[in-house]
Design an enzyme around this catalytic site. Structure first.
Site: not given
Ligand code: IVH
Length: 668
Positions: A115, A117, A119, A227, A314, A408, A411, A426, A432
């Site tokens: 999946e 991740k 942010d 998720y 990551k 500034c 000016c 300023c 200005c």
């Molecule tokens: S699963 C026990 N799935 O990443 C695991 N987390 O560093 C539960 N996050 O706390 C998390 N996308 O805030 C999961 N597709 C995804 C995610 C995800 C973002 C975040 C979430 C989690 C953190 C872990």
């Protein structure tokens, strides 16, 4: 309408609205026009007011939030909210895969759910009997804040589930995010009115979800991807299958996921999204890999703070080295100073980077960045590149700390810095040049006067001395524009026509266009609605301004002092003479007859529905309130008035009026 009929109607409206809401916010496939949606919502609102016995915290009418201050209570998580172990390369991922194999046994088949991740900020939501019950932030992982009221305003989170195959009680977790477009609009608006901007969409999302006022949260237009499901009776052993089923219940579950048969297929997914992520409308910072089978997940269990069955990969924020050539100091329209680094051009994530924002004096001090330093520039998920580090070891022994400017750059006025503010500014508002030009650019912008005049044209007209302040747009002559490079008869006529058209701009937008510090479009609307004319705003004391909901001391002081400056008064005088709108337009049929009057409606009526009567009260500047109190001015009574209301009316000696009395009152 009988009570039963009202209840049926309320339920049916809620269902329909929730269906259209899901199509719009979850599936991005609208099935109703905005207008029709609003009308249906208004009708439901009126019914709910009339029949408070059918109130429901999950009604679509409550998506707009409330102005009341939220207090967040701490709630213990039923399942701890854990974090994930991180990996940064495929080797570490292979190690993870080998660990899994070893733990479950070489011959046990398994698959991985891959999946994105997201942010943002994590949220856990509980559903009881298909209804939204409670939303809790991650907190310290063991307990978090109950932010239910704020989460209810997120349109893509269902309040009532669809279908009937969901467990009676379960939890679903996901990430609240702010899409790029909403993030830039929010920051632009904040920058524009002199508020501090958010560093990235993640901070904006987590800041927004903890705001006290849920009506403000609603305006932040947050979104959420879910998720993971937790609970006793989940439909399937497969995590991904559960997500797909949860999607049919109405949850926003991404299609950007994959069931991988082996670790090589996980690598393919990662490689694909490492390239593709720049095309997503929101930030992701990696990929999450989960063993798909719930049984295997249980078998694998947890170590300390993270599950053994999942890990994140990551993405590397692309980082490159460059050299700091110089620092420019930009002056915004409110006078705020932003230092900008000029760098030796470098290639980063497919674009050439020559500049990066240094934000303010504190950041420069913190980085201890100096001219000629080797600096490291990064562009992660974020939109704007930033300087993340300075190579201090390789700097010349003669290098000197950067001295922040005191005056500034445009000016030469001495800069100021208010207590608690990050930026210097300023104070020379009126002479200005970048401030004047900035004010003009704001004035012509789309949300303000919407005049078709670009930055270059404003610059040229300013340099030629034809534009000294915003009111000069309305005394521009065609020969003055014709002098400019690139202008011909036709383009001159177009610009003048656009200026002429702008005179019809409604008051609230003119007010926004004036560029008063801290007065964004929402505040401008409130001021226009509450004070009706510019003269009333001009006369208003700080106390009177604060009386308006959502207007605090900082805004009130700024508005008050704007109107105490002769130069602003003169500009407004000129704009008035040019024919701009300085009072709220009277909508046909609107009067002030009921100004300040609070009217309670009760019972059923012969000629009009209660909703119509309510509208009439509002059109005539009155206020329709739902319960009788000392301060009620009239009790508009029809047939079958509620006995408890009547009791109060008698107690407080409130004048009772009939439908006909009311219509006479408003000259109908
Ligand atoms: S699963 C026990 N799935 O990443 C695991 N987390 O560093 C539960 N996050 O706390 C998390 N996308 O805030 C999961 N597709 C995804 C995610 C995800 C973002 C975040 C979430 C989690 C953190 C872990």
């Amino acid at each position: 309408m009988t009570k039963q009929e009202a209840e049926n109607k309320i339920i049916s409206f809620r269902k329909k609205l929730s269906y259209h809401n899901h199509n719009y916010y979850v599936l991005s496939k609208p099935t109703i026009s905005d207008y029709d949606y609003d009308m249906m919502l208004k009708e439901l609102e009126a019914l709910e007011k009339e029949y408070p016995e059918f109130n429901d915290l999950n009604s679509p009418t409550l998506r707009v939030g409330s102005d009341k201050d939220n207090t967040f209570t701490q709630v213990k998580h039923e399942y701890p909210m854990l974090s994930l172990g991180n990996t940064y390369n495929f080797e570490e991922l292979s190690d993870f895969d080998n660990r899994i194999k070893k733990l479950i046994g070489e011959n046990t088949p398994y698959k991985y759910a891959c999946e994105l991740k997201y942010d943002g900020t994590a949220i856990s939501i509980k559903y009881k009997k298909g209804k939204f019950f409670q939303a809790i932030t991650r907190g310290d992982g063991t307990q978090g804040d109950d932010v239910s009221e704020n989460v209810r305003t997120i349109r893509s989170i269902p309040l009532q589930l669809q279908g009937n195959n969901f467990p009676d009680y379960f939890e679903i977790r996901g990430e609240i995010i702010m899409p790029h477009k909403i993030f830039s609009e929010l920051n632009k608006e904040r920058e524009d009115i002199g508020e501090q901007t958010f560093a990235n969409p993640r901070n904006a999302a987590s800041g927004s979800i903890k705001m006290k006022n849920s009506a403000e949260v609603a305006k932040r237009k947050l979104d959420a991807f879910l998720y993971i499901l937790l609970g006793e009776n989940l439909p399937s052993d497969s995590h991904i299958e559960n997500l797909n089923i949860a999607k049919t219940w109405g949850f926003k579950i991404s299609d950007n996921k994959k069931l991988a048969n082996n670790i090589n297929e996980v690598f393919d997914f990662i490689n694909y999204w490492d390239k593709e992520r720049k095309n997503l409308p929101y930030d992701i910072d990696g990929i999450v890999i989960k063993v798909d089978s719930k049984n295997l997940q249980d078998e694998l269990g947890f170590t300390g703070k993270s599950p053994r069955w999942a890990i994140s990969y990551k993405f590397k924020a692309e980082r490159v080295a460059s050299k700091l050539i110089s620092i420019d100091y930009q002056v915004g329209r409110t006078g705020a100073i932003t230092p900008v680094a000029n760098l030796e051009p470098i290639q980063l994530a497919g674009t050439t980077v020559k500049r990066a924002s240094l934000h303010n004096a504190d950041i420069i001090k913190e980085l201890d960045i100096r001219i000629n330093d080797t600096v490291f520039v990064e562009k992660g998920g974020e939109i704007i590149p930033k300087i993340v580090a300075v190579d201090k070891d390789n700097r010349s022994i003669f290098s000197e700390p950067t001295k922040y400017i005191t005056h500034c750059p445009k000016c030469k006025t001495k800069l100021k810095r208010e207590e608690g503010e990050a930026k210097h500014y300023c104070p020379n508002e009126f002479t200005c040049p970048p401030q004047i030009k900035g004010k003009m650019e704001h004035f012509v912008s789309r949300k303000a006067m919407d005049i078709n005049c670009g930055e270059a044209t404003i610059n040229a007209l300013f340099n030629a001395g034809h534009l000294k302040n915003i009111s000069d747009f309305y005394i521009l002559e065609s020969k003055q524009i014709l002098e400019l490079e690139g202008f011909k008869e036709k383009s001159v006529a177009n610009l003048l026509e656009s200026i002429e058209q702008s005179k019809k701009t409604p008051f609230e937008r003119v007010l926004f266009a004036l560029g008063i510090r801290f007065v964004g479009s929402t505040v401008a609307k409130l001021l226009a609605k509450n004070f009706k004319t510019i003269e009333n705003i001009e006369k208003a004391s700080i106390e009177e301004l604060i009386k308006v909901d959502e207007i605090g001391e900082r805004i009130a002081k700024s508005v008050f002092s704007f109107f105490r400056d002769e130069r602003n008064i003169k500009i407004i005088y000129n704009l008035k003479n040019a024919g701009l709108q300085f009072k709220s337009e009277k909508i046909e049929g609107e009067t002030d007859i009921l100004k300040g009057k609070k009217i309670v409606i009760s019972g059923t009526f012969e000629k009009h529905s209660r909703n119509d009567l309510k509208k009439m009260i509002e059109q005539n500047a009155g206020k329709n309130t739902s319960s009788v109190s000392k301060s009620t001015d009239y009790f508009l009574a029809g047939d079958k008035v509620g006995p408890s209301k009547l009791e109060k009316v008698e107690k407080f000696k409130i004048p009772i009026i009939s439908e006909n009395d009311f219509l006479k009152m408003i000259n109908k």
